[in-house]
Each structure stands twice: as C-alpha cells, then as structure tokens.
Design an enzyme around this catalytic site. Structure first.
Site, PDB file in Angstrom:
ATOM      1  N   LEU A   1      35.417  19.068  16.507  1.00  0.00           N
ATOM      2  CA  LEU A   1      36.371  18.020  16.133  1.00  0.00           C
ATOM      3  C   LEU A   1      37.143  17.519  17.348  1.00  0.00           C
ATOM      4  O   LEU A   1      37.289  18.223  18.353  1.00  0.00           O
ATOM      5  CB  LEU A   1      37.324  18.526  15.049  1.00  0.00           C
TER       6      LEU A   1
ATOM      7  N   ARG B   1      24.871  16.108  18.855  1.00  0.00           N
ATOM      8  CA  ARG B   1      25.693  16.327  17.656  1.00  0.00           C
ATOM      9  C   ARG B   1      25.301  15.330  16.573  1.00  0.00           C
ATOM     10  O   ARG B   1      24.569  14.368  16.815  1.00  0.00           O
ATOM     11  CB  ARG B   1      27.180  16.146  17.982  1.00  0.00           C
TER      12      ARG B   1
ATOM     13  N   GLY C   1      31.991  15.891  14.398  1.00  0.00           N
ATOM     14  CA  GLY C   1      30.557  15.760  14.625  1.00  0.00           C
ATOM     15  C   GLY C   1      30.024  17.121  15.021  1.00  0.00           C
ATOM     16  O   GLY C   1      30.536  17.732  15.965  1.00  0.00           O
TER      17      GLY C   1
ATOM     18  N   CYS D   1      32.099   5.644  14.908  1.00  0.00           N
ATOM     19  CA  CYS D   1      31.302   6.218  13.818  1.00  0.00           C
ATOM     20  C   CYS D   1      30.536   5.161  13.030  1.00  0.00           C
ATOM     21  O   CYS D   1      30.009   5.447  11.948  1.00  0.00           O
ATOM     22  CB  CYS D   1      32.180   7.051  12.880  1.00  0.00           C
TER      23      CYS D   1
ATOM     24  N   ALA E   1      38.210  12.955  14.445  1.00  0.00           N
ATOM     25  CA  ALA E   1      36.777  12.738  14.228  1.00  0.00           C
ATOM     26  C   ALA E   1      36.037  14.067  14.251  1.00  0.00           C
ATOM     27  O   ALA E   1      36.430  15.004  14.960  1.00  0.00           O
ATOM     28  CB  ALA E   1      36.220  11.812  15.303  1.00  0.00           C
TER      29      ALA E   1
ATOM     30  N   VAL F   1      28.801   7.138  17.120  1.00  0.00           N
ATOM     31  CA  VAL F   1      29.385   6.964  18.438  1.00  0.00           C
ATOM     32  C   VAL F   1      30.866   7.287  18.354  1.00  0.00           C
ATOM     33  O   VAL F   1      31.535   6.970  17.374  1.00  0.00           O
ATOM     34  CB  VAL F   1      29.178   5.515  18.961  1.00  0.00           C
ATOM     35  N   THR F   2      31.387   7.960  19.374  1.00  0.00           N
ATOM     36  CA  THR F   2      32.821   8.209  19.433  1.00  0.00           C
ATOM     37  C   THR F   2      33.251   8.236  20.890  1.00  0.00           C
ATOM     38  O   THR F   2      32.432   8.120  21.806  1.00  0.00           O
ATOM     39  CB  THR F   2      33.212   9.496  18.696  1.00  0.00           C
TER      40      THR F   2
END
Length: 241
Positions: free
Chosen positions: A166, A74, A154, A183, A152, A78-79
């Site tokens: 999301l 994606r 991506g 992020c 968030a 980073v998440t």
C-alpha cells in the site's frame, strides 16, 4: 515473528530487489517482514493490457521532470510514488494468517482506514474500486465533489506469499498524479493528509508508527479468526500469481 525494516528513501527499482530477496526468505519459512519506504518520484506501470494509455504525458516529459518510470509485477494499473508518501510492503505467508487474496486486500484497507481515523480523517472503502477513499467538503459548480483516494493498493501473491502493498499519501506532492489516470479510474482525484488537514497534518514518523500498529493489529485479528465473512472481490483483486 514479524520484522519491521525501514528502508528510508529508496529508489523503486532497488526496493523491488530488496522485496524479492525478502520474499524468497519468507516463502522458505523465514521471518515475515514489513518493509517501510519512501520512493523518489516515480510512476509505476503494471502488466495489465493497455495500461500505458493511463500515462498522460510522454516519457521525455517525465525525464525532464526527473520522474522515473518503472514497469512492475504488482496488480492494479498505474500509480505514482514520491517523497511524503508512506509505502508499506508486507511480505507475509497468507496461509499463516488464514487469509486469501480478497481478505488480505480488505485487511490492508482496514489498516489504512484505522490510520486515517487516528488523525481525525474519516476514510472508507468504495464498491468497485480498491483502495481507501475520503469525502471532500464543499462543492464545485453546484456539484458535490467526488471522493478522493488517500491510499492506493497493489499486490502480488507468489508461493502463497505477498509482495508489494500500500501507498498512503501523507505529505505527497499531488501534482505527480496529474500526469496519470490513477488506477485507470477515469481521472478521479487523489488526496493526502496534508491536503485534508493543512497545518494539523502529522509528521511522517507519526503516520509510520500508526500504520505499522494498525497492520499489526489487523493481522492479530486475522490470526484470532476475527476477519469476519469473506468480503466480495472488487476491481483489482484478481492479480497475477
């Protein structure tokens, strides 16, 4: 036709396999999908150069805490995901809805903002930072607290068809976000509906229903040509094809 599929609690790697299979079908003309899922605790890293500097602990530390670490294709940085976070992976043909990447990202944000509003939370976009944000009351040390990320985003676009999507924090254990710089935005805080609403926080089923409804409504508006002028791109919009 838009088909909704609830994967329940599903490991990230398995959900990615399901996404890719659905993507191949949708890109070939099959029914579009909304894949709903909660992931066991996992931190995901994009392919962006230097992304690992935003992982603040060692892989051994993550293993000790039983937090998975996965690389993904994606966009973004980073998440983290975990139980109590509602993830939605729309698998859509952008051209069918008169969307391009920037307009699609704004559509996802619009749906998340509408979902928050359904539970009395005023959320908003912020220039230069993809996602959905909320103001937090009070101050700390005489300074106004920075806004916090509630949702968030991506995505990936391949063959004009979307992947990923999301992650909306409902009852998420926010402690996982202390292990990363989410992020890569310089340690900005993350919040959840539980953090904001306390005992008034809705259940996952309620949020899931509201989020799906908001996405369906936003897509219907796009189909009618109601998306409005093309918004400017923001950080995170230039994603790999």
């Amino acid at each position: 036709m838009l088909r909704t599929e609830d994967l329940g609690v599903c490991p990230y790697e398995e959900a990615l396999r399901i996404q890719r299979a659905a993507h191949a079908e949708v890109a070939a003309g099959g029914p579009e999908r909304l894949l709903l899922v909660e992931h066991p605790a996992v931190i995901t890293l994009s392919r962006r150069r230097g992304v690992r500097r935003n992982l603040l602990v060692s892989e051994d530390c993550l293993a000790t805490r039983r937090i998975d670490l996965q690389e993904t294709d994606r966009g973004g940085d980073v998440t983290a995901h975990g139980p109590g976070q509602q993830v939605v992976y729309p698998i859509l043909r952008l051209a069918d809805h008169r969307l391009n990447l920037s307009r699609y990202m704004r559509l996802l944000e619009e749906a998340a903002i509408a979902t928050a509003a359904a539970f009395g939370v005023a959320a908003h976009r912020e220039a230069g930072a993809t996602g959905v944000w909320v103001a937090r009351p009070g101050s700390r040390g005489g300074e106004v607290q920075p806004t916090a990320k509630l949702c968030a985003l991506g995505v990936r676009i391949a063959k004009n068809t979307t992947l990923h999507g999301l992650a909306f924090n409902v009852r998420t254990d926010l402690g996982i976000f202390a292990l990363i710089d989410p992020c890569g935005l310089g340690g900005r805080p993350v919040t959840s509906l539980l953090d904001l609403l306390g005992d008034a926080c809705p259940g996952m089923d309620e949020v899931r229903e509201a989020l799906v409804g908001a996405l369906v409504d936003a897509l219907a508006a796009a189909d009618r040509g109601g998306s409005g002028p093309l918004p400017p791109a923001v950080r995170g919009d230039r994603l790999p094809a």
